[in-house]
Design a protein around this motif. Structure first.
Motif, short mmCIF file in Angstrom:
data_model
loop_
_atom_site.label_atom_id
_atom_site.label_comp_id
_atom_site.label_asym_id
_atom_site.label_seq_id
_atom_site.Cartn_x
_atom_site.Cartn_y
_atom_site.Cartn_z
N LEU A 148 -1.91 -7.43 24.09
CA LEU A 148 -2.84 -7.61 22.97
C LEU A 148 -2.58 -9.00 22.39
O LEU A 148 -1.67 -9.18 21.59
N PRO A 149 -3.34 -10.01 22.79
CA PRO A 149 -3.03 -11.38 22.37
C PRO A 149 -3.40 -11.66 20.92
O PRO A 149 -4.19 -10.94 20.30
N GLY A 150 -2.85 -12.74 20.40
CA GLY A 150 -3.30 -13.27 19.13
C GLY A 150 -4.65 -13.96 19.30
O GLY A 150 -5.13 -14.17 20.42
N ILE A 151 -5.26 -14.33 18.20
CA ILE A 151 -6.61 -14.92 18.24
C ILE A 151 -6.59 -16.28 18.94
O ILE A 151 -7.48 -16.61 19.73
N ASN A 152 -5.56 -17.08 18.68
CA ASN A 152 -5.47 -18.39 19.34
C ASN A 152 -5.31 -18.22 20.84
O ASN A 152 -5.87 -18.98 21.63
N ALA A 153 -4.55 -17.21 21.25
CA ALA A 153 -4.38 -16.95 22.68
C ALA A 153 -5.69 -16.53 23.33
O ALA A 153 -5.96 -16.86 24.49
N LEU A 154 -6.53 -15.80 22.60
CA LEU A 154 -7.84 -15.44 23.14
C LEU A 154 -8.68 -16.69 23.39
O LEU A 154 -9.41 -16.78 24.39
N ALA A 208 -15.93 -15.86 29.94
CA ALA A 208 -17.10 -16.03 29.07
C ALA A 208 -17.24 -14.83 28.13
O ALA A 208 -17.61 -15.00 26.96
N LEU A 209 -16.96 -13.63 28.62
CA LEU A 209 -17.01 -12.46 27.73
C LEU A 209 -15.96 -12.58 26.64
O LEU A 209 -16.23 -12.29 25.46
N VAL A 210 -14.74 -12.98 27.02
CA VAL A 210 -13.69 -13.15 26.01
C VAL A 210 -14.14 -14.15 24.96
O VAL A 210 -13.96 -13.94 23.75
N ASP A 211 -14.77 -15.24 25.40
CA ASP A 211 -15.24 -16.25 24.45
C ASP A 211 -16.33 -15.68 23.55
O ASP A 211 -16.41 -16.00 22.37
N ARG A 212 -17.15 -14.83 24.12
CA ARG A 212 -18.29 -14.27 23.36
C ARG A 212 -17.81 -13.30 22.28
O ARG A 212 -18.35 -13.29 21.16
N VAL A 213 -16.81 -12.47 22.60
CA VAL A 213 -16.39 -11.44 21.64
C VAL A 213 -15.28 -11.91 20.71
O VAL A 213 -15.07 -11.31 19.64
N ARG A 214 -14.55 -12.97 21.08
CA ARG A 214 -13.37 -13.33 20.28
C ARG A 214 -13.73 -13.71 18.85
O ARG A 214 -12.93 -13.52 17.94
N ARG A 215 -14.93 -14.21 18.65
CA ARG A 215 -15.34 -14.59 17.29
C ARG A 215 -15.59 -13.37 16.40
O ARG A 215 -15.66 -13.49 15.19
N ALA A 259 -4.69 -14.39 10.16
CA ALA A 259 -5.93 -14.70 10.87
C ALA A 259 -5.71 -14.88 12.36
O ALA A 259 -6.68 -14.92 13.13
N ASP A 260 -4.46 -14.96 12.79
CA ASP A 260 -4.14 -15.12 14.21
C ASP A 260 -3.65 -13.82 14.83
O ASP A 260 -3.27 -13.80 16.00
N ILE A 261 -3.65 -12.72 14.07
CA ILE A 261 -3.13 -11.43 14.54
C ILE A 261 -4.28 -10.44 14.59
O ILE A 261 -5.08 -10.35 13.65
N GLN A 262 -4.38 -9.68 15.66
CA GLN A 262 -5.43 -8.67 15.73
C GLN A 262 -5.16 -7.56 14.70
O GLN A 262 -4.03 -7.16 14.46
N GLY A 263 -6.24 -7.05 14.12
CA GLY A 263 -6.13 -6.18 12.96
C GLY A 263 -5.49 -4.85 13.23
O GLY A 263 -4.91 -4.24 12.32
#
Length: 577
Positions: A560-566, A53-60, A18-22
């Motif tokens: 390409l960061p992990g999800i927590n890094a995003l 803010a864009l990163v926060d919007r799309v990271r979910r 869940a912390d790794i991009q697919g």
């Protein structure tokens, strides 16, 4: 961590999927997502909050590596339904800077990542036809800002491309829906600019798609072909934790690494590569953690990405191979069709359907194998969910044939030429210093190859008419590589094995398929030597004056960061202390 039980490599690595991009664990195009679009954004450094803010919007909505109820890991515990489309994100060095990350963090990033692809042209062979002045406008501008003007960060334009976003979709309808959502995300943040300049028409995004062919009931289905007509993307590396144990045991053969031979275990075995060769924060093949920028959580489960647009000169490839095949056929006593197919296979290392020369050294051998597996192409055109268990078993066995081989039985390059593309990009056991020795128990397996592997992603782009080939227009391959070390993995492979020939006893000859054969007018084009069987009557054949079949049209290096890094990037909480 790994252990070997009998003939089976057993994974003991449990990744936080869940912390790794697919896209790290899946080549989406081979998982039912044949359509792709790649978007590139620039963040106004004076409005870095908009970028975060864009990163926060799309990271979910970022697609993670959590198992799907479709594909090889479909029976894994906790598997979820796959989405209709995928979304992933990555950043250049100057993108991270524009987002406001501390310089104390960024200064610890690898120097090749900081310099970016435009600053590494001398290593990558991006000279002559491949030089930045021939790149697409978006990348040409990027290169001028990075290496050509002496500008400073105060100019506000340095590092023109900042953010990469990708969508893969099952159909164009689902692509359009995901596209509209992403456009709304970008439009909501005025500090961001979607960059045009992809190809001759200057499109706002780079489109890519699998090449389609007629399937059952006259429907069009995606294939694994590229524009030269060869099946691509076969030997994607298997690293520890990527698959469930039962799937890994099947797929690791030919895609992992070979263990050294020992007196107790003289038969070398395939085991998965160490996770840290592809994911930061995990042990690599040297049993070390790759150097990373602080804090530890920022880079863990992330990786580096190479985005590279490669144009294919389809007419040049067809014209050159037809011309050389006429000479080759006369020299080796082959009919026209056999001569052309064999010549192309000797350049690539595989026949057009992916069968390796190691398994079928001659045209007749290939035709016999094709007849044995004649049902598999039709099976491959079916969606996985519509295949019977027997059909899937046939498909798995054919996939094993394509990947599970070594070069140990072809030490002199009689079956597969030393300089062929396949031997260069994945040397397997070819460079084992004990391969030519008299003691098989001394062989070290993949010891000189296991630190050079890359994960291949990306898809073909554009359309090339096979009946009326052309060099003009938009057609080629979007090459995407993922690795923990850009210099040790991608750049080493590109420079030492693609652009040089000494490791393969081919002197200055570059890779016959993707090498830069003409750096400038003062240096002659390279050649490709096809060895002949000493037991036969035919002499070796030299394919001389190789033109450039593939030319670079731009690209850059991304993190390409992990999800927590995003989350950390979005919240501005990347604190190195």
């Amino acid at each position: 961590m790994r252990r070997v039980d009998g003939d089976t490599a057993v994974s003991t690595t449990h990744l936080n999927l869940a912390d790794i991009q697919g896209n790290v664990v899946r080549a989406y195009g081979r998982f039912g997502f044949p359509c792709a679009r790649y978007y590139f954004l620039r963040v106004d450094p004076q409005q870095s909050a908009d970028g975060r803010a864009l990163v926060d919007r799309v990271r979910r909505r970022i697609t993670t590596a959590v198992r799907w109820r479709e594909g090889p890991n479909e029976t894994a515990p906790g598997a979820v339904e796959p989405p209709d489309s995928t979304l992933n994100i990555a950043f250049t060095f100057y993108g991270l800077l524009a987002l406001g990350l501390p310089t104390s963090v960024l200064a610890r990033m690898p120097p090749e990542f900081i310099e970016g692809m435009p600053g590494r042209t001398y290593i990558l062979g991006d000279e002559g036809d491949n030089a930045p002045e021939h790149w697409d406008p978006i990348w040409r501008t990027n290169a001028e800002k990075r290496i050509g003007s002496g500008q400073t960060a105060a100019d506000g334009e340095l590092g023109h491309v900042h953010i990469w976003l990708s969508i893969n979709a099952r159909s164009m309808e689902q692509m359009e829906a995901a596209h509209e959502t992403l456009m709304a995300d970008i439009a909501a943040h005025p500090g961001l600019r979607l960059l045009p300049g992809h190809g001759a028409d200057g499109a706002d995004y780079q489109a890519a798609s699998a090449i389609f062919a007629p399937g059952p009931d006259d429907t069009l289905v995606p294939t694994g072909k590229e524009h030269f007509g060869f099946t691509d993307g076969i030997g994607d590396p298997v690293f520890d934790g990527r698959y469930e144990p039962d799937v890994q045991a099947r797929r690791v053969k030919g895609r992992g690494r070979l263990t050294p031979a020992t007196e107790q275990q003289p038969d070398q075995q395939w085991v998965p590569l160490a996770t840290g060769e592809f994911l930061l924060g995990h042990a690599d093949e040297s049993q070390e953690l790759p150097p990373t920028a602080p804090p530890w959580e920022f880079t863990r489960n992330g990786t580096f990405m190479v985005f590279r647009k490669l144009h294919q000169n389809v007419k040049t490839f067809h014209d050159y191979t037809a011309e050389q095949a006429a000479l080759f056929g006369r020299l080796w006593g082959l009919e026209a069709e056999a001569a052309l197919a064999t010549l192309k296979a000797k350049l690539v290392g595989r026949w057009s359907d992916g069968i390796p020369l190691i398994a079928a050294p001659t045209y007749d051998d290939w035709r016999r194998l094709q007849s044995q597996w004649r049902d598999v192409p039709a099976i491959g055109l079916k969606p996985r969910t519509e295949r019977t268990p027997a059909e899937q078993a046939r498909k798995d066995a054919f996939d094993d044939l394509l990947a599970n081989f070594t070069f140990g039985d072809d030490k002199d390059g009689i079956k597969c030429p030393y300089g062929a593309h396949l031997r260069r990009v994945n040397t397997r056991d070819m460079l084992d210093p004990e391969l030519h020795g008299d003691n098989p128990e001394a062989r070290t397996g993949s010891s000189l190859n296991k630190r050079r592997r890359i994960l291949r992603r990306g898809l073909p782009y554009g359309h090339a008419d096979p009946d009326n080939p052309s060099d003009d227009g938009e057609h080629g391959v979007i090459f995407i590589a993922l690795c923990a070390s850009l210099s040790r993995q991608f750049e080493f492979l590109q420079q030492q094995w693609i652009q040089y020939g000494l490791d393969f006893n081919t002197g200055n000859d570059t890779c016959p398929l993707v090498g830069n054969h003409r750096l400038d007018d003062r240096r002659p084009a390279t050649k490709h030597v096809i060895a002949a069987d000493p037991a036969g009557d035919a002499p070796p054949f030299i394919a001389a004056n190789l033109p450039n079949f593939v030319t670079t049209r731009g690209g850059d290096y991304f993190f390409l960061p992990g999800i927590n890094a995003l989350r950390m990037i979005a919240q501005g909480s990347v604190d190195p202390t």
